[in-house]
Structures are given as C-alpha cells and as structure tokens.
Design a protein around this motif. Sequence first.
Motif, PDB file in Angstrom:
ATOM      1  N   LEU A 274       0.822  -1.208   0.000  1.00 49.17           N
ATOM      2  CA  LEU A 274       0.000   0.000   0.000  1.00 49.17           C
ATOM      3  C   LEU A 274       0.857   1.258   0.000  1.00 49.17           C
ATOM      4  N   THR A 275       1.969   1.240   0.731  1.00 44.81           N
ATOM      5  CA  THR A 275       2.840   2.413   0.762  1.00 44.81           C
ATOM      6  C   THR A 275       3.459   2.675  -0.604  1.00 44.81           C
ATOM      7  N   ILE A 276       3.891   1.616  -1.269  1.00 42.46           N
ATOM      8  CA  ILE A 276       4.565   1.793  -2.562  1.00 42.46           C
ATOM      9  C   ILE A 276       3.583   2.250  -3.633  1.00 42.46           C
ATOM     10  N   VAL A 277       2.438   1.573  -3.751  1.00 43.85           N
ATOM     11  CA  VAL A 277       1.506   1.920  -4.828  1.00 43.85           C
ATOM     12  C   VAL A 277       0.867   3.278  -4.600  1.00 43.85           C
ATOM     13  N   ASN A 278       0.561   3.635  -3.350  1.00 43.67           N
ATOM     14  CA  ASN A 278      -0.091   4.913  -3.095  1.00 43.67           C
ATOM     15  C   ASN A 278       0.875   6.085  -3.144  1.00 43.67           C
ATOM     16  N   ALA A 279       2.173   5.806  -3.076  1.00 48.17           N
ATOM     17  CA  ALA A 279       3.146   6.886  -3.214  1.00 48.17           C
ATOM     18  C   ALA A 279       3.188   7.434  -4.623  1.00 48.17           C
ATOM     19  N   PHE A 280       2.647   6.695  -5.564  1.00 50.22           N
ATOM     20  CA  PHE A 280       2.670   7.117  -6.972  1.00 50.22           C
ATOM     21  C   PHE A 280       1.255   7.278  -7.520  1.00 50.22           C
ATOM     22  N   LYS A 281       0.286   7.605  -6.645  1.00 52.88           N
ATOM     23  CA  LYS A 281      -1.092   7.828  -7.046  1.00 52.88           C
ATOM     24  C   LYS A 281      -1.561   9.194  -6.565  1.00 52.88           C
ATOM     25  N   SER A 282      -2.558   9.715  -7.214  1.00 55.40           N
ATOM     26  CA  SER A 282      -3.111  10.998  -6.810  1.00 55.40           C
ATOM     27  C   SER A 282      -4.042  10.817  -5.614  1.00 55.40           C
ATOM     28  N   GLN A 283      -4.424  11.931  -5.011  1.00 54.41           N
ATOM     29  CA  GLN A 283      -5.325  11.880  -3.856  1.00 54.41           C
ATOM     30  C   GLN A 283      -6.656  11.234  -4.224  1.00 54.41           C
ATOM     31  N   ALA A 284      -7.178  11.560  -5.405  1.00 52.79           N
ATOM     32  CA  ALA A 284      -8.464  10.994  -5.826  1.00 52.79           C
ATOM     33  C   ALA A 284      -8.356   9.487  -6.035  1.00 52.79           C
ATOM     34  N   GLN A 285      -7.254   9.012  -6.608  1.00 55.20           N
ATOM     35  CA  GLN A 285      -7.069   7.577  -6.812  1.00 55.20           C
ATOM     36  C   GLN A 285      -6.939   6.838  -5.481  1.00 55.20           C
ATOM     37  N   ILE A 286      -6.268   7.445  -4.519  1.00 50.55           N
ATOM     38  CA  ILE A 286      -6.113   6.795  -3.211  1.00 50.55           C
ATOM     39  C   ILE A 286      -7.462   6.671  -2.512  1.00 50.55           C
ATOM     40  N   LEU A 287      -8.256   7.736  -2.534  1.00 47.76           N
ATOM     41  CA  LEU A 287      -9.566   7.690  -1.891  1.00 47.76           C
ATOM     42  C   LEU A 287     -10.525   6.753  -2.617  1.00 47.76           C
ATOM     43  N   ASP A 288     -10.361   6.624  -3.926  1.00 55.38           N
ATOM     44  CA  ASP A 288     -11.249   5.759  -4.693  1.00 55.38           C
ATOM     45  C   ASP A 288     -10.958   4.277  -4.432  1.00 55.38           C
ATOM     46  N   ASN A 289      -9.696   3.871  -4.509  1.00 59.86           N
ATOM     47  CA  ASN A 289      -9.320   2.466  -4.279  1.00 59.86           C
ATOM     48  C   ASN A 289      -7.859   2.428  -3.853  1.00 59.86           C
ATOM     49  N   PRO A 290      -7.586   2.368  -2.534  1.00 56.81           N
ATOM     50  CA  PRO A 290      -6.183   2.393  -2.080  1.00 56.81           C
ATOM     51  C   PRO A 290      -5.371   1.185  -2.529  1.00 56.81           C
TER      52      PRO A 290
END
Length: 303
Positions: free
Chosen positions: A54-70
Amino acid sequence: MTTGSVTSAKTSRPVPVPPARAPRRRSSRRTWGGRGHLVAAGLLTLAFVSPIYLTIVNAFKSQAQILDNPAAPPAPPTMRNITDALGRSDKIIQIGLTNSAVTVVVSVLLIIPIGAALSFWLTRRPARFRRTVLAFFSAGLMIPPAVVLLPTIRILTFLHLDHTYQGLILANVGGGYLSFAVFVYSGFLRAIPSEIIEAAGIDGAGLLRIWWTILMPLLRPATATVAIFLSLWIWNDFMNPQFILGPLHGQTITTGLYVSLGQYSTNYAQLFGVMFLAAVIPVAGYLALQKQFIAGLTTGATK
C-alpha cells in the motif's frame, strides 16, 4: 499353488494367507496438513507485505485515486507526491532524514564498541559475577521504554542535555539498545575458543589489542546483526525524539511524519510520498548488510 495361499512343507496343503491391511490414510492427512501450513504461511506473509504494498503503490497515485481504491495499482503512476514531499516549505524530508541518519549513525557507532568491549570484559570475569551483571542488563530489555522515559528526561534536564540531539543520542546509548548489544556479543564470544586469546597474550598482546585486532574481526557477523537491528529500532523510534527533543526544538523522520498529519484533513498522496522516502534509507542499509546479517543469524543459531 494359487494366489493368496502358501503350501506347507509337512502336509503339502495350502495355508491361507491373511488379507493385506488397507494402508492408513496418513498421506492424505499429511497433504491436508501441509496445505494448511502453506495457507497459514501465505496469510501471514500477506499481512506483513500488504502495508509495504500500500505504501509503494499509493506513493505514486493521486489523492483521488487513493480515496477511490487504495489497493489498486497506480494508473497512470505519478511522481508528484515525491516532488511535493521534497518541496515542502518546512523541509520535513530533508531535516528529518538528516537528523535521523546522524542520530542512528552516532548512536550505533557508540553502542557497538561499548557493547563489544563490555562483553569481552564480562567473559573474563567469574561465572557468578557474569550472570549477575547480565541479569541487570536483562532489565533493559524487559522494562518498557515508557516506564523509564520520565526519569531519563529528568536526568537529561539535570545535565542540561534536554531538547538536544546529544541528549537523544545519550538516551539511546544508555537504554535497552546497549543491553541488546551486550547479549548478542556475549553469546558470540562464548563460541570463540579461549586458546586464541591465550595465544595472543603469550605473544605479548594486551587486552585492548586482543579486543580490537583479534576479536572484533571475528565478531563481524554479530556486529552486522547488532548494527541492523539497532539502526532500524532507532530509526523507527518515535517516543524518545518526540519527548526528549520536543516538537519545537527538532525532529526526526518519524516525528516529521506525525507533523505532516493534518488536524482536520490529511493529504494522503503527499503523506505516502513522505513515507516512501522515509523507508528508502533503511531498506538500502539492510540490502547493503544483508549478507553479514544472515551470516550473523546462522552463526548464532549453530554455535
């Protein structure tokens, strides 16, 4: 002679052979047992790996993408979180990483020689005295750090070292970290033949030279094990930097992560970028010392 019978030598009559017993179902039980262990190991591995993922994939995602599906992979990946974390006006990453690195390096460089020298001194003492001293050191491992935090702060205040990095390093050296180093080195030193030390003494070498030129190279796997464990513990420590340094006098990377959390809202994209950068240095250090670390664990397990 027919199948299922044996001819007797005296009567020449066929003797019936009892039917063969059906094989027990041990193989099936072992198969199910092996599958159960495999499933349990897989679930435990997933539990440990999922936070890293989760730390690796969410470090390269936007805020909207994280809130949509972490848990979803980044599509498309972005480096904005890393650049935003590095470009913060309060310099959390730059200051936190520098302070953590200096604290870890100085603390470990002090604990390793002190722990190794003290362990070598204990090996030359009587067994009863050695067990008594090790019992006192075991208290440093059994007592929770929160219990001794207030006395530690008062001692540092008396020495005028509160709210300083020198006081934080002194607290690390005098805490349970030194106890861990003493126990590891003591176990390795017991596996070293005493004839080596006696031969060096006969050749005229002093105790200091024996410790530094003979024992320390032999204790290299133990040193790598102590260095990796202590570096990770000191790097991830939050309580000592938070209370000894104070939020207004300095920060490490862990207290910087705490500061980056908003009171009412949190920018998770930037937070995961900070977490990713905070984990780069420990992982790189472990990979650099991985060979010595594994050798230290296997040596300690077989001797």
